[in-house]
Design an enzyme around this catalytic site. Structure first.
Site, mmCIF file in Angstrom:
data_model
loop_
_atom_site.group_PDB
_atom_site.id
_atom_site.type_symbol
_atom_site.label_atom_id
_atom_site.label_comp_id
_atom_site.label_asym_id
_atom_site.label_seq_id
_atom_site.Cartn_x
_atom_site.Cartn_y
_atom_site.Cartn_z
ATOM 1 N N SER A 188 -5.413 15.712 -6.730
ATOM 2 C CA SER A 188 -6.471 14.876 -7.276
ATOM 3 C C SER A 188 -5.947 13.516 -7.725
ATOM 4 C CB SER A 188 -7.122 15.573 -8.478
ATOM 5 O OG SER A 188 -8.093 14.746 -9.064
ATOM 6 N N GLU B 151 3.740 1.594 3.228
ATOM 7 C CA GLU B 151 4.824 2.025 4.112
ATOM 8 C C GLU B 151 5.352 3.399 3.686
ATOM 9 O OE1 GLU B 151 8.613 -0.333 5.811
ATOM 10 O OE2 GLU B 151 8.594 -0.121 3.623
ATOM 11 N N ARG C 280 4.899 -1.866 0.365
ATOM 12 C CA ARG C 280 5.939 -0.830 0.328
ATOM 13 C C ARG C 280 5.326 0.539 0.057
ATOM 14 N NH1 ARG C 280 8.391 -4.796 1.956
ATOM 15 N NH2 ARG C 280 7.764 -3.783 3.868
#
EC number: 4.2.1.104
Length: 147
Positions: free
Chosen positions: A114, A91, A88
């Site tokens: 960063s 995604e 997920r």
């Protein structure tokens, strides 16, 4: 023994002893997010942190150098993660990565966020339609330099 073996021993002891990541973090003296990443092999403990983890999980002495070794960060067993929860996030970056980039560049200029000078906080957010996962990430902005 290698770092992967040490991670396996930590997970085994965590499960069999019923230890929560927050308990480990309290013993180590760092955030639960950083401590969990270190226990899972993505960060290096200092000497005191390594000793605390070894004591808490009952690790053998040969685990200490692996806990203190600078790891190969971001290493997953496969390029595209198969675990549904980790996928997920993959995604999420696939869908919103260009949005993050555009908004960060608009707000800060040309640079990066960063992951070294970085903090994260994960909380449960109660919701009448089902609890939500709240993740706050804070990374220092690093502008690209011209030369």
């Amino acid at each position: 023994m290698n770092r992967s073996d040490v991670t396996d021993l930590i997970i085994e002891a965590k499960v069999t002893r019923g230890i929560a990541w927050a308990q480990v973090a309290e013993r180590v003296g760092r955030s639960k997010e950083w401590t969990t990443a270190a226990c899972l092999g993505q960060m290096a403990f200092d000497a005191a942190g390594a000793r605390a983890v070894m004591e808490l999980f009952g690790l053998p002495p040969e685990a200490e150098p692996w806990l203190r070794e600078v790891p190969y960060k971001g290493s997953l067993p496969t390029q595209v993660p198969a675990d549904p929860l980790i996928y997920r996030f993959y995604e999420l970056i696939s869908v919103y990565g260009t949005t993050f980039k555009a908004l960060i560049h608009e707000e800060f200029g040309d640079g990066i966020m960063s992951a070294i000078d970085f903090r994260m906080d994960l909380q449960r957010e109660p919701d009448p339609n089902g609890d939500r996962v709240r993740i706050e990430m804070s990374g220092k902005f690093l502008p690209y330099k011209t030369y």
